[in-house]
Design a protein around this motif. Structure first.
Motif, PDB file in Angstrom:
ATOM      1  N   ASP A  19      30.380  46.239  24.050  1.00  0.00           N
ATOM      2  CA  ASP A  19      31.628  45.583  23.697  1.00  0.00           C
ATOM      3  C   ASP A  19      31.867  44.466  24.699  1.00  0.00           C
ATOM      4  OD1 ASP A  19      34.048  44.971  22.596  1.00  0.00           O
ATOM      5  OD2 ASP A  19      35.118  46.616  23.554  1.00  0.00           O
ATOM      6  N   ARG A  20      31.875  43.239  24.228  1.00  0.00           N
ATOM      7  CA  ARG A  20      32.048  42.101  25.127  1.00  0.00           C
ATOM      8  C   ARG A  20      33.482  41.585  25.042  1.00  0.00           C
ATOM      9  NH1 ARG A  20      27.618  39.413  27.416  1.00  0.00           N
ATOM     10  NH2 ARG A  20      28.536  37.417  26.889  1.00  0.00           N
ATOM     11  N   ARG A  21      34.404  42.463  25.396  1.00  0.00           N
ATOM     12  CA  ARG A  21      35.829  42.123  25.424  1.00  0.00           C
ATOM     13  C   ARG A  21      36.291  42.228  26.861  1.00  0.00           C
ATOM     14  NH1 ARG A  21      37.845  42.240  20.377  1.00  0.00           N
ATOM     15  NH2 ARG A  21      40.008  42.259  21.028  1.00  0.00           N
ATOM     16  N   LEU A  22      37.191  41.346  27.228  1.00  0.00           N
ATOM     17  CA  LEU A  22      37.771  41.447  28.567  1.00  0.00           C
ATOM     18  C   LEU A  22      39.202  40.974  28.534  1.00  0.00           C
ATOM     19  CD1 LEU A  22      37.949  38.339  29.863  1.00  0.00           C
ATOM     20  CD2 LEU A  22      35.516  38.699  30.155  1.00  0.00           C
ATOM     21  N   ALA A  23      39.945  41.425  29.518  1.00  0.00           N
ATOM     22  CA  ALA A  23      41.321  40.973  29.699  1.00  0.00           C
ATOM     23  C   ALA A  23      41.327  39.989  30.855  1.00  0.00           C
ATOM     24  CB  ALA A  23      42.233  42.154  30.002  1.00  0.00           C
ATOM     25  N   LEU A  83      33.630  31.770  29.029  1.00  0.00           N
ATOM     26  CA  LEU A  83      33.424  33.147  28.585  1.00  0.00           C
ATOM     27  C   LEU A  83      33.327  33.227  27.060  1.00  0.00           C
ATOM     28  CD1 LEU A  83      35.781  34.848  31.136  1.00  0.00           C
ATOM     29  CD2 LEU A  83      33.335  35.323  30.892  1.00  0.00           C
ATOM     30  N   GLU A  84      34.206  32.525  26.366  1.00  0.00           N
ATOM     31  CA  GLU A  84      34.164  32.546  24.902  1.00  0.00           C
ATOM     32  C   GLU A  84      32.866  31.905  24.404  1.00  0.00           C
ATOM     33  OE1 GLU A  84      37.969  30.826  23.879  1.00  0.00           O
ATOM     34  OE2 GLU A  84      38.960  32.774  24.040  1.00  0.00           O
ATOM     35  N   ASP A  85      32.427  30.819  25.062  1.00  0.00           N
ATOM     36  CA  ASP A  85      31.163  30.175  24.687  1.00  0.00           C
ATOM     37  C   ASP A  85      29.979  31.124  24.903  1.00  0.00           C
ATOM     38  OD1 ASP A  85      32.522  27.882  23.988  1.00  0.00           O
ATOM     39  OD2 ASP A  85      31.887  26.717  25.745  1.00  0.00           O
ATOM     40  N   ALA A  86      30.117  32.040  25.862  1.00  0.00           N
ATOM     41  CA  ALA A  86      29.048  33.001  26.161  1.00  0.00           C
ATOM     42  C   ALA A  86      29.152  34.267  25.298  1.00  0.00           C
ATOM     43  CB  ALA A  86      29.083  33.369  27.645  1.00  0.00           C
ATOM     44  N   VAL A 114      38.041  37.079  24.766  1.00  0.00           N
ATOM     45  CA  VAL A 114      38.953  37.038  25.912  1.00  0.00           C
ATOM     46  C   VAL A 114      40.378  37.285  25.430  1.00  0.00           C
ATOM     47  CG1 VAL A 114      39.867  35.607  27.787  1.00  0.00           C
ATOM     48  CG2 VAL A 114      37.452  35.414  27.130  1.00  0.00           C
ATOM     49  N   GLU A 115      40.985  38.326  25.971  1.00  0.00           N
ATOM     50  CA  GLU A 115      42.400  38.596  25.711  1.00  0.00           C
ATOM     51  C   GLU A 115      43.163  38.028  26.898  1.00  0.00           C
ATOM     52  OE1 GLU A 115      42.581  42.832  25.112  1.00  0.00           O
ATOM     53  OE2 GLU A 115      41.110  42.719  23.495  1.00  0.00           O
ATOM     54  N   PRO A 161      41.722  33.381  37.832  1.00  0.00           N
ATOM     55  CA  PRO A 161      42.059  34.466  36.916  1.00  0.00           C
ATOM     56  C   PRO A 161      41.698  35.829  37.496  1.00  0.00           C
ATOM     57  CG  PRO A 161      40.003  33.450  36.226  1.00  0.00           C
ATOM     58  CD  PRO A 161      40.521  32.656  37.400  1.00  0.00           C
ATOM     59  N   ALA A 162      42.447  36.828  37.083  1.00  0.00           N
ATOM     60  CA  ALA A 162      42.100  38.225  37.375  1.00  0.00           C
ATOM     61  C   ALA A 162      41.491  38.757  36.076  1.00  0.00           C
ATOM     62  CB  ALA A 162      43.342  39.015  37.754  1.00  0.00           C
ATOM     63  N   ILE A 163      40.253  39.239  36.166  1.00  0.00           N
ATOM     64  CA  ILE A 163      39.500  39.639  34.981  1.00  0.00           C
ATOM     65  C   ILE A 163      39.193  41.135  35.035  1.00  0.00           C
ATOM     66  CG2 ILE A 163      37.341  39.307  33.703  1.00  0.00           C
ATOM     67  CD1 ILE A 163      37.305  36.413  34.888  1.00  0.00           C
ATOM     68  N   VAL A 164      39.497  41.817  33.929  1.00  0.00           N
ATOM     69  CA  VAL A 164      39.178  43.236  33.779  1.00  0.00           C
ATOM     70  C   VAL A 164      38.227  43.338  32.598  1.00  0.00           C
ATOM     71  CG1 VAL A 164      40.102  45.529  33.296  1.00  0.00           C
ATOM     72  CG2 VAL A 164      41.415  43.929  34.716  1.00  0.00           C
ATOM     73  N   ALA A 165      36.970  43.673  32.905  1.00  0.00           N
ATOM     74  CA  ALA A 165      35.937  43.784  31.874  1.00  0.00           C
ATOM     75  C   ALA A 165      35.277  45.147  32.033  1.00  0.00           C
ATOM     76  CB  ALA A 165      34.907  42.663  32.026  1.00  0.00           C
ATOM     77  N   GLY A 166      35.673  46.094  31.177  1.00  0.00           N
ATOM     78  CA  GLY A 166      35.142  47.450  31.317  1.00  0.00           C
ATOM     79  C   GLY A 166      35.549  48.011  32.669  1.00  0.00           C
ATOM     80  N   ASP A 167      34.560  48.427  33.464  1.00  0.00           N
ATOM     81  CA  ASP A 167      34.893  48.955  34.797  1.00  0.00           C
ATOM     82  C   ASP A 167      34.794  47.877  35.877  1.00  0.00           C
ATOM     83  OD1 ASP A 167      32.163  48.683  34.823  1.00  0.00           O
ATOM     84  OD2 ASP A 167      31.738  50.752  35.422  1.00  0.00           O
TER      85      ASP A 167
END
Length: 117
Positions: A5-9, A26-29, A33-34, A93-99
């Motif tokens: 799952d390639r979703r991140l906050a 990130l979206e291009d990759a 992105v939420e 940005p502060a990024i939360v992607a999985g763990d």
């Protein structure tokens, strides 16, 4: 990353050029992105506490214009309250992607998310 799952906050400010660059890259990759503008959609106290626990003291951007404009008394405030009163003091940005918990848009952050640095 195939099959994952390639979703991140991402938490930041919509007018922040670094946040904009990060979101586009990130979206291009292939990431979904939420994005949450912490000024337009303020974080609750519990959300600020969680982010501070995840990122530690680095979450407060002591190089920001907001920080430099603050008095010594304001700088001594609890970071959770500080981010509530002045969302732009948060490093972004502060990024939360999985763990993963990633802060800023550095070469290490890009590599951590599978992007070329």
């Amino acid at each position: 990353m195939a099959g994952q799952d390639r979703r991140l906050a991402m938490y930041g400010l919509s007018h922040c050029s670094t946040c904009q660059k990060a979101q586009v890259a990130l979206e291009d990759a292939g990431w979904t992105v939420e994005f949450r503008d912490v000024k337009d959609a303020p974080l609750s106290q519990a959300e600020r506490e969680t982010l501070l626990a995840d990122f530690g003291d680095k979450l407060i951007n002591r190089a920001s214009l907001t920080w430099r404009a603050m008095s010594e008394a304001e700088r001594a405030e609890d970071p959770v309250a500080m981010m509530g009163a002045r969302p732009s003091v948060m490093k972004r940005p502060a990024i939360v992607a999985g763990d993963q918990r990633l802060l800023g848009w550095t070469a290490n952050v890009k590599r951590g998310l599978g992007l070329p640095a």
